[in-house]
Design a protein around this motif. Structure first.
Motif, PDB file in Angstrom:
ATOM      1  N   ALA A   1      70.161  25.538  47.636  1.00 20.03           N
ATOM      2  CA  ALA A   1      70.701  25.533  46.536  1.00 20.03           C
ATOM      3  C   ALA A   1      69.718  26.952  45.590  1.00 20.03           C
ATOM      4  CB  ALA A   1      69.446  24.442  45.765  1.00 20.03           C
ATOM      5  N   GLU A   2      68.589  27.549  45.874  1.00 24.19           N
ATOM      6  CA  GLU A   2      68.172  28.589  45.339  1.00 24.19           C
ATOM      7  C   GLU A   2      69.200  29.756  45.821  1.00 24.19           C
ATOM      8  OE1 GLU A   2      63.919  28.907  47.958  1.00 24.19           O
ATOM      9  OE2 GLU A   2      63.176  27.172  46.536  1.00 24.19           O
ATOM     10  N   ARG A   3      70.048  29.872  47.689  1.00 23.64           N
ATOM     11  CA  ARG A   3      70.534  30.531  47.518  1.00 23.64           C
ATOM     12  C   ARG A   3      72.023  30.693  47.275  1.00 23.64           C
ATOM     13  NH1 ARG A   3      72.260  30.335  53.673  1.00 23.64           N
ATOM     14  NH2 ARG A   3      73.476  31.436  52.958  1.00 23.64           N
ATOM     15  N   GLU A   4      72.272  29.814  46.449  1.00 24.16           N
ATOM     16  CA  GLU A   4      73.504  29.472  45.446  1.00 24.16           C
ATOM     17  C   GLU A   4      72.861  29.944  43.893  1.00 24.16           C
ATOM     18  OE1 GLU A   4      74.738  25.740  45.256  1.00 24.16           O
ATOM     19  OE2 GLU A   4      75.258  25.593  47.024  1.00 24.16           O
ATOM     20  N   VAL A   5      72.056  30.017  43.677  1.00 23.20           N
ATOM     21  CA  VAL A   5      71.364  30.496  42.279  1.00 23.20           C
ATOM     22  C   VAL A   5      70.963  32.443  42.041  1.00 23.20           C
ATOM     23  CG1 VAL A   5      69.136  30.337  40.558  1.00 23.20           C
ATOM     24  CG2 VAL A   5      70.329  28.102  42.301  1.00 23.20           C
ATOM     25  N   GLU A   6      70.493  32.543  43.457  1.00 22.69           N
ATOM     26  CA  GLU A   6      70.260  34.223  43.644  1.00 22.69           C
ATOM     27  C   GLU A   6      71.396  35.059  43.905  1.00 22.69           C
ATOM     28  OE1 GLU A   6      67.609  34.380  47.183  1.00 22.69           O
ATOM     29  OE2 GLU A   6      65.848  33.980  46.564  1.00 22.69           O
ATOM     30  N   ALA A   7      72.587  33.855  44.863  1.00 20.34           N
ATOM     31  CA  ALA A   7      73.800  34.781  44.369  1.00 20.34           C
ATOM     32  C   ALA A   7      74.206  34.203  43.244  1.00 20.34           C
ATOM     33  CB  ALA A   7      75.115  33.707  45.605  1.00 20.34           C
ATOM     34  N   ALA A   8      73.889  33.681  41.986  1.00 19.67           N
ATOM     35  CA  ALA A   8      74.740  33.802  40.960  1.00 19.67           C
ATOM     36  C   ALA A   8      74.175  34.882  39.938  1.00 19.67           C
ATOM     37  CB  ALA A   8      74.773  32.272  40.508  1.00 19.67           C
ATOM     38  N   LEU A   9      73.142  35.025  40.402  1.00 19.11           N
ATOM     39  CA  LEU A   9      72.399  35.572  39.758  1.00 19.11           C
ATOM     40  C   LEU A   9      72.599  37.412  39.758  1.00 19.11           C
ATOM     41  CD1 LEU A   9      68.269  34.079  39.286  1.00 19.11           C
ATOM     42  CD2 LEU A   9      70.729  34.895  37.727  1.00 19.11           C
ATOM     43  N   GLU A  10      73.178  37.553  41.661  1.00 17.38           N
ATOM     44  CA  GLU A  10      73.150  38.508  41.582  1.00 17.38           C
ATOM     45  C   GLU A  10      74.200  39.809  41.585  1.00 17.38           C
ATOM     46  OE1 GLU A  10      73.530  40.704  46.201  1.00 17.38           O
ATOM     47  OE2 GLU A  10      72.860  39.308  45.975  1.00 17.38           O
ATOM     48  N   ALA A  11      74.955  38.290  41.814  1.00 16.43           N
ATOM     49  CA  ALA A  11      76.879  38.568  40.382  1.00 16.43           C
ATOM     50  C   ALA A  11      76.857  38.998  39.349  1.00 16.43           C
ATOM     51  CB  ALA A  11      77.652  37.269  40.965  1.00 16.43           C
ATOM     52  N   GLU A  12      75.515  37.962  38.504  1.00 18.96           N
ATOM     53  CA  GLU A  12      75.779  38.428  37.328  1.00 18.96           C
ATOM     54  C   GLU A  12      75.246  39.796  36.596  1.00 18.96           C
ATOM     55  OE1 GLU A  12      74.026  36.665  33.402  1.00 18.96           O
ATOM     56  OE2 GLU A  12      73.264  36.184  34.875  1.00 18.96           O
ATOM     57  N   GLU A  13      74.225  39.884  37.733  1.00 13.94           N
ATOM     58  CA  GLU A  13      73.315  42.060  37.899  1.00 13.94           C
ATOM     59  C   GLU A  13      74.320  42.542  37.964  1.00 13.94           C
ATOM     60  OE1 GLU A  13      70.764  44.124  36.808  1.00 13.94           O
ATOM     61  OE2 GLU A  13      70.670  42.476  36.334  1.00 13.94           O
ATOM     62  N   LYS A  14      75.403  42.246  39.316  1.00 16.66           N
ATOM     63  CA  LYS A  14      76.195  43.294  39.437  1.00 16.66           C
ATOM     64  C   LYS A  14      77.226  43.697  37.926  1.00 16.66           C
ATOM     65  CE  LYS A  14      76.226  42.724  44.351  1.00 16.66           C
ATOM     66  NZ  LYS A  14      77.053  42.575  45.992  1.00 16.66           N
ATOM     67  N   ALA A  15      78.175  42.696  38.196  1.00 17.53           N
ATOM     68  CA  ALA A  15      78.786  42.357  36.820  1.00 17.53           C
ATOM     69  C   ALA A  15      78.674  43.688  35.427  1.00 17.53           C
ATOM     70  CB  ALA A  15      79.209  41.280  36.437  1.00 17.53           C
ATOM     71  N   ALA A  16      76.794  43.260  35.184  1.00  9.02           N
ATOM     72  CA  ALA A  16      76.665  44.071  34.723  1.00  9.02           C
ATOM     73  C   ALA A  16      76.006  45.366  34.405  1.00  9.02           C
ATOM     74  CB  ALA A  16      74.733  43.394  33.909  1.00  9.02           C
TER      75      ALA A  16
ATOM     76  N   LEU B   1      67.032  29.145  35.358  1.00  8.17           N
ATOM     77  CA  LEU B   1      66.758  29.290  36.490  1.00  8.17           C
ATOM     78  C   LEU B   1      65.990  30.258  37.177  1.00  8.17           C
ATOM     79  CD1 LEU B   1      70.801  30.374  37.393  1.00  8.17           C
ATOM     80  CD2 LEU B   1      69.694  28.352  37.849  1.00  8.17           C
ATOM     81  N   ASN B   2      65.267  31.381  35.873  1.00 11.49           N
ATOM     82  CA  ASN B   2      63.954  31.839  36.367  1.00 11.49           C
ATOM     83  C   ASN B   2      62.838  31.263  36.750  1.00 11.49           C
ATOM     84  OD1 ASN B   2      65.340  34.673  36.449  1.00 11.49           O
ATOM     85  ND2 ASN B   2      65.311  34.873  35.029  1.00 11.49           N
TER      86      ASN B   2
END
Length: 639
Positions: A528-543, A601-602
């Motif tokens: 679950a933590e990996r899924e959250v990290e992946a989602a946050l990382e994808a959001e940060e890349k998009a930003a 999430l944080n």
């Protein structure tokens, strides 16, 4: 009003009453877990309620028009049918339309006119939502492609269970009767199934030993004990507590009855011959007290205590093991040196190669490459998924004597095969009955006994919880917690794994094996933590990409273009102005929700299911903000 009712039902089996004069009712929305020790008649009672067996006394009734579907431990099929024909065997019109549509869609040589015809039939019955539900069920249970056309006679035990489960879920009956539904399912499928069955509108009666599954799905527990029923409104922990309270009260009442019986027995012996009304009432009460005082409160307790063979310094050394079947890589470069008192859980989806790895470690299967070095003092005890094999003429004691005539216990005592069987809840009278007469759980208990007779110091348990009752499972867990040797467990029972495994071998796609330090719940939290990290990382890349694009646009030189007549500017309509105003409100609300989810999430709080749901919603919010933002820019130019 009950959807399903049983009145005064009794069943006798092998000259023994399994239950007598039972009354039972199942109402809309009840999800009942049925528990009790092996051999008490849980499966027999389920079959009686399903109408597959007749009670010796009493009757079973169901409300008119109610459809009841039963899933047994060993599903029975028409062996001449394919998987597709078996799953879609219902007479339901909508299901027949879905079957025809699925058949045409999966046929590469289908006639386009035939496809049009089945699609029109689907439209007429409004069957598209149902078809998507069917697809989801088949997909989650792994029943796709070539498997649909395979004959059911060629399926493995696990595949047969999945096909049977798919059939009962697709039929959507009014009442579901499930006997050990989680057997032969992998952990991911069990988690999906418990979410599907956890519905307020579902009416369900199930026999299960999976304590996490029981807590998630059931809203009531019914215990069958010594032919009587006891109901508990609560989870498994509540059931254990209240069961202990009930047994304590019963013991007190029986002790009081025995004291009173002694006094009344003396009165009966010196009672005058004259029979007055008061005397007759006292005599009647005496016989009631006698029956209560004769209650047998002794509880058979399984005893697991065997000597462990001394273990040397070298146990097992696996060096760069690889294995493939055809094009499928099951194991790729696996190495591990087993240490004393290792307690390892082996997890992975069905077909990932768990049993293959166990068979290689025990020498039943050779790796394609790599070496396995087993220590001279290592004695395996291998408890397999496969059912106990026996000759129809064999009796219970014959099964044990095939392995050993005597058994040495942990305290140094030496027992005969008969005495050891008694410890395993097989009394002398039962030891000379045919093995074929045993229940499924009793056969599994006998199989476990055969493994322990060898005094192993390296126990390999492949799905040991299948068909064992909760009482036996608790005793098995306690024994394994104190087992002095190595332990390697494959189990779909998350409660069992969490209690016993200190680290996991996780079989991943491509044959890789992850050595994870922790139990199964720790592993799920990690995912679950990996899924959250992946989602946050994808959001940060998009930003970052958006900021970079904005900088490039700002830094680009302005190139003068030849003047051209300005086009007539389009004016915003009233509807577009209203849409523009609404979009401003929507964007503000979405940004606020996005900030709330990011804060959650944080913070790292919530279960792994919550974290996964929040991460998925955050991704959806990003897409929705992008879409609405573009539309807002278009309208802003007009307004």
């Amino acid at each position: 009003m009950n959807l399903l009712s049983a009145e005064n039902i009794s069943k006798n089996y092998a000259d023994r009453w399994l239950f007598k004069d039972l009354n039972f009712g199942l109402q809309q929305g009840q999800r009942i877990a049925f528990v009790g020790i092996n051999g008490t008649g849980k499966t027999t009672l389920m079959r009686v309620l399903a109408g597959l067996e007749n009670p010796d006394t009493g009757s079973v009734s169901r409300r008119q028009g109610i459809r009841v579907t039963y899933l047994g431990q060993q599903p029975v099929f028409d062996e001449s049918l394919t998987v597709e024909e078996t799953i879609f065997a219902s007479q339901n019109d909508t299901l027949r339309a879905v079957k025809a549509y699925e058949h045409v869609v999966n046929d590469p040589h289908a006639d386009p006119d035939e496809l049009q015809k089945v699609m029109e039939r689907m439209d007429a019955l409004n069957a598209w939502d149902y078809e998507s539900q069917v697809q989801q069920i088949l997909g989650k249970l792994g029943i796709l492609g070539e498997l649909l056309q395979r004959n059911v006679s060629k399926l493995s035990g696990g595949q047969r269970k999945r096909v049977a489960l798919a059939r009962v879920l697709i039929e959507e009956p009014d009442v579901l009767l499930l006997d050990e539904p989680t057997n032969h399912l992998d952990l991911a499928t069990i988690e999906w199934l418990e979410n599907r069955l956890n519905s307020p509108s579902l009416t369900l009666l199930m026999v299960t030993h999976d304590r996490y599954f029981l807590d998630k799905v059931a809203n009531e527990i019914v215990e069958l004990d010594k032919g009587s029923m006891y109901r508990y409104q609560g989870n498994y922990a509540y059931f254990v507590e209240k069961k202990a309270d009930r047994e304590m009260r019963e013991a007190t009442e029986v002790e009081k009855a025995r004291q009173l019986f002694k006094k009344e027995l003396e009165w009966m012996r010196r009672m005058p011959q004259a029979r007055g009304t008061k005397q007759k009432a006292r005599i009647d009460a005496f016989y009631v007290t006698k029956e209560k005082a004769s209650t047998n409160l002794s509880k058979q307790q399984l005893e697991l205590s065997v000597k462990t063979t001394r273990q040397g310094g070298k146990i097992i050394e696996a060096d760069h093991l690889s294995k493939r079947f055809g094009d499928k890589v099951v194991l790729d470069d696996f190495s591990y040196v087993f240490k004393k008192k290792d307690r390892i859980g082996l997890v992975g989806p069905n077909g990932a190669g768990k049993s293959t790895l166990l068979n290689m470690l025990t020498g039943k299967l050779k790796p394609d490459s790599g070496q396995i070095d087993v220590g001279q003092t290592t004695v395996f005890g291998y408890y397999t998924q496969t059912e106990l094999e026996f000759d129809p003429s064999q009796r219970v004691i014959d099964i044990v004597k095939e392995v050993a005539e005597v058994v040495e216990l942990a305290n140094g005592d030496v027992l005969t095969a008969s005495q050891f069987l008694t410890l395993f809840l097989f009394p002398p009278a039962q030891q000379y009955t045919l093995v074929s007469k045993l229940s499924g759980g009793e056969k599994r208990r006998l199989q476990l006994l055969r493994v322990l007779v060898k005094n192993p110091n390296f126990l390999i348990l492949d799905e040991p919880t299948n068909d064992l009752d909760l009482s036996t499972l608790n005793i098995l867990e306690d024994f394994l917690l104190h087992f002095a040797g190595c332990l390697l467990i494959v189990s779909h029972d998350r409660y069992f794994l969490d209690n016993l495994a200190e680290h996991l071998f996780v079989l991943e796609p491509g044959g890789a094996v992850l050595n994870f330090p922790g139990n199964y719940t720790d592993y799920r939290d990690y995912l679950a933590e990996r899924e959250v990290e992946a989602a946050l990382e994808a959001e940060e890349k998009a930003a970052k990409a958006a900021r970079a694009a904005a900088k490039v646009a700002a830094a680009a030189p302005v190139v003068a273009a030849p003047l051209a007549p300005a086009p007539a500017k389009k004016r915003a309509s009233y509807a577009e102005k209203r849409e523009y105003e609404q979009l401003e409100k929507d964007l503000a609300a979405l940004e606020a929700e996005k900030q709330q989810l990011t804060d959650k999430l944080n913070a790292g709080q919530g279960s792994h299911q919550d974290l996964g749901a929040w991460a998925a919603r955050l991704q959806a919010l990003g897409a929705e903000l992008d879409e609405k933002g573009l539309r807002w820019l278009e309208l802003a130019e007009l307004v």
